[in-house]
Design a protein around this motif. Sequence first.
Motif, short mmCIF file in Angstrom:
data_model
loop_
_atom_site.label_atom_id
_atom_site.label_comp_id
_atom_site.label_asym_id
_atom_site.label_seq_id
_atom_site.Cartn_x
_atom_site.Cartn_y
_atom_site.Cartn_z
N ARG A 183 22.25 12.32 6.44
CA ARG A 183 21.48 13.53 6.15
C ARG A 183 22.35 14.78 6.21
O ARG A 183 21.82 15.90 6.20
CB ARG A 183 20.34 13.66 7.16
CG ARG A 183 18.96 13.24 6.65
CD ARG A 183 18.74 11.78 6.58
NE ARG A 183 17.33 11.48 6.27
CZ ARG A 183 16.82 10.25 6.29
NH1 ARG A 183 17.58 9.22 6.60
NH2 ARG A 183 15.55 10.04 5.98
N THR B 78 22.92 19.91 9.87
CA THR B 78 21.84 20.70 9.29
C THR B 78 20.77 21.04 10.33
O THR B 78 20.70 20.41 11.38
CB THR B 78 21.17 19.92 8.15
OG1 THR B 78 20.49 18.79 8.72
CG2 THR B 78 22.18 19.46 7.11
N SER C 271 17.70 20.20 10.13
CA SER C 271 16.90 18.99 10.32
C SER C 271 17.55 18.05 11.33
O SER C 271 16.86 17.39 12.12
CB SER C 271 16.71 18.26 8.99
OG SER C 271 15.84 18.97 8.14
N THR D 234 16.66 19.24 14.77
CA THR D 234 15.31 18.84 15.14
C THR D 234 15.25 17.37 15.49
O THR D 234 14.62 16.97 16.49
CB THR D 234 14.34 19.15 13.99
OG1 THR D 234 14.38 20.54 13.67
CG2 THR D 234 12.92 18.74 14.34
N TYR D 235 15.90 16.53 14.69
CA TYR D 235 15.90 15.08 14.89
C TYR D 235 16.42 14.71 16.28
O TYR D 235 15.79 13.96 17.02
CB TYR D 235 16.76 14.45 13.80
CG TYR D 235 17.12 13.00 13.97
CD1 TYR D 235 16.19 11.99 13.76
CD2 TYR D 235 18.42 12.64 14.32
CE1 TYR D 235 16.54 10.65 13.87
CE2 TYR D 235 18.79 11.31 14.44
CZ TYR D 235 17.84 10.32 14.22
OH TYR D 235 18.21 8.99 14.34
N THR E 97 13.47 4.26 4.58
CA THR E 97 13.85 5.66 4.77
C THR E 97 15.13 5.83 5.59
O THR E 97 15.51 6.96 5.91
CB THR E 97 12.72 6.46 5.46
OG1 THR E 97 12.49 5.91 6.77
CG2 THR E 97 11.43 6.38 4.66
N GLY F 26 16.44 13.53 3.12
CA GLY F 26 15.18 14.24 3.31
C GLY F 26 14.61 14.02 4.71
O GLY F 26 15.16 13.30 5.53
N ASP F 27 13.47 14.66 4.95
CA ASP F 27 12.88 14.62 6.29
C ASP F 27 11.89 13.47 6.48
O ASP F 27 11.55 13.14 7.61
CB ASP F 27 12.17 15.95 6.58
CG ASP F 27 13.15 17.09 6.81
OD1 ASP F 27 14.34 16.80 7.03
OD2 ASP F 27 12.72 18.27 6.77
N LYS F 28 11.41 12.87 5.39
CA LYS F 28 10.49 11.74 5.54
C LYS F 28 11.23 10.57 6.19
O LYS F 28 12.33 10.21 5.78
CB LYS F 28 9.94 11.31 4.18
CG LYS F 28 8.92 10.18 4.30
CD LYS F 28 8.39 9.76 2.94
CE LYS F 28 7.41 8.59 3.09
NZ LYS F 28 6.92 8.11 1.77
N TYR G 172 12.48 10.67 8.98
CA TYR G 172 13.53 11.28 9.80
C TYR G 172 12.89 12.17 10.86
O TYR G 172 13.05 11.93 12.06
CB TYR G 172 14.46 12.08 8.89
CG TYR G 172 15.74 12.56 9.53
CD1 TYR G 172 16.63 11.67 10.11
CD2 TYR G 172 16.07 13.91 9.55
CE1 TYR G 172 17.82 12.11 10.69
CE2 TYR G 172 17.25 14.36 10.10
CZ TYR G 172 18.12 13.46 10.68
OH TYR G 172 19.30 13.90 11.24
N LEU G 173 12.13 13.15 10.39
CA LEU G 173 11.43 14.05 11.31
C LEU G 173 9.93 13.77 11.38
O LEU G 173 9.22 14.44 12.14
CB LEU G 173 11.63 15.50 10.88
CG LEU G 173 13.08 15.97 10.71
CD1 LEU G 173 13.11 17.46 10.38
CD2 LEU G 173 13.91 15.68 11.95
N THR G 174 9.45 12.82 10.60
CA THR G 174 8.01 12.63 10.45
C THR G 174 7.42 11.60 11.41
O THR G 174 6.21 11.37 11.40
CB THR G 174 7.66 12.23 9.01
OG1 THR G 174 8.49 11.12 8.61
CG2 THR G 174 7.91 13.40 8.07
#
Length: 357
Positions: free
Chosen positions: A28, A36, A38, A41-42, A338, A343-345, A347-349
């Motif tokens: 990512r 990044t 993201s 956050t991860y 995934t 992307g965030d799907k 990953y962060l979802t």
Amino acid sequence: MTSLFSSYRLGDLTLPNRLVMAPMTRVRAAAGGLATPSMATYYAQRATAGLIISEGVQPSLIGQSNPGTPGLHTDEQVASWRPVTDAVHVNGGRIFAQIMHGGRVSHPDTTGFQPVGPSAVPAVGDVFTPAGPQPAPVPRALETAEVPEHARSYAEAARRAVDAGFDGVELHGANGYLISQFLSSNANLRTDRYGGPVANRIRFAVEAVTATVEAVGAARTGIRLSPGGTFWGVEETDVPELYAALLTELARLEIAYVHVEATADEDVLVGLRRAWPGTLIMNPVLPMGPKQTGREDADHWLGLGAELISFGRAFLANPDLVERLRIGLPIAPVDEATYYQGGDKGYLTYSTYQHAA
């Protein structure tokens, strides 16, 4: 027996529990190998782990294995990692950077360079490139005089990691990448001081760890190993002898830990536990194998003498894995589609456990 949820002193760090988030490639990173928002956050979502070990981070452009992975060899990359490490620390966590030189597991379409390795022997299988999977190319065999430069690249990346706010580094000595290639008896066909007998095949690993210890200190240095593993077509002869010799040399350096994957029979791994006087992080199941690490596997290895237990895929789908294991909540499944899609799907979802009202 030692509890998975008891604290542990690792170097200068006090870990609140014995769960380690294993390093996992997520591709990512932004262009230029930059971390990044993201990614911040991860990792912050998973800061309740006793220790987080980051995805593999290349120490040089030629050391990059996959497209979309982050680096620690430019000032811009260092700056991009600081919000990540800050986010983990603000959330009460601790994070090591895994330094990963891909060696022969790379492609010119990814880096612009012919990959390098101990010998001109290609990896087995297709490697990821910006255009999709392609057969692994034949690497250029490193000249004897070049080898120390690549060993030092781990130390140079470690300095940058500490500058970026990481609490330490783990050298990726497993899974068929460069250190593993030097340990191998079929990827390493050298006849100089880096090849042949066990004492020579462990030399590159020892030099890389020694340089890293000199750069950032033993308490900030660990290494991951996969005894007997066959990733990317590597083979190792005399596994108990090879790893006993390596652990003897690493013990002299008093590094923070050795992180071992379950890539050999349990009796071999238990023998290595006895041979290693320091902290052992155990990854109890085969990485990317059919089974994920669970509470039973963790307790089994704590009983066999491991101090810390690493969990991989379970941490992807369960950012609150520590709490789920502590009180026996269900472990959510991971969406394999995934893993590397960007992307965030996926990953962060993934969410924390939702209790019924």
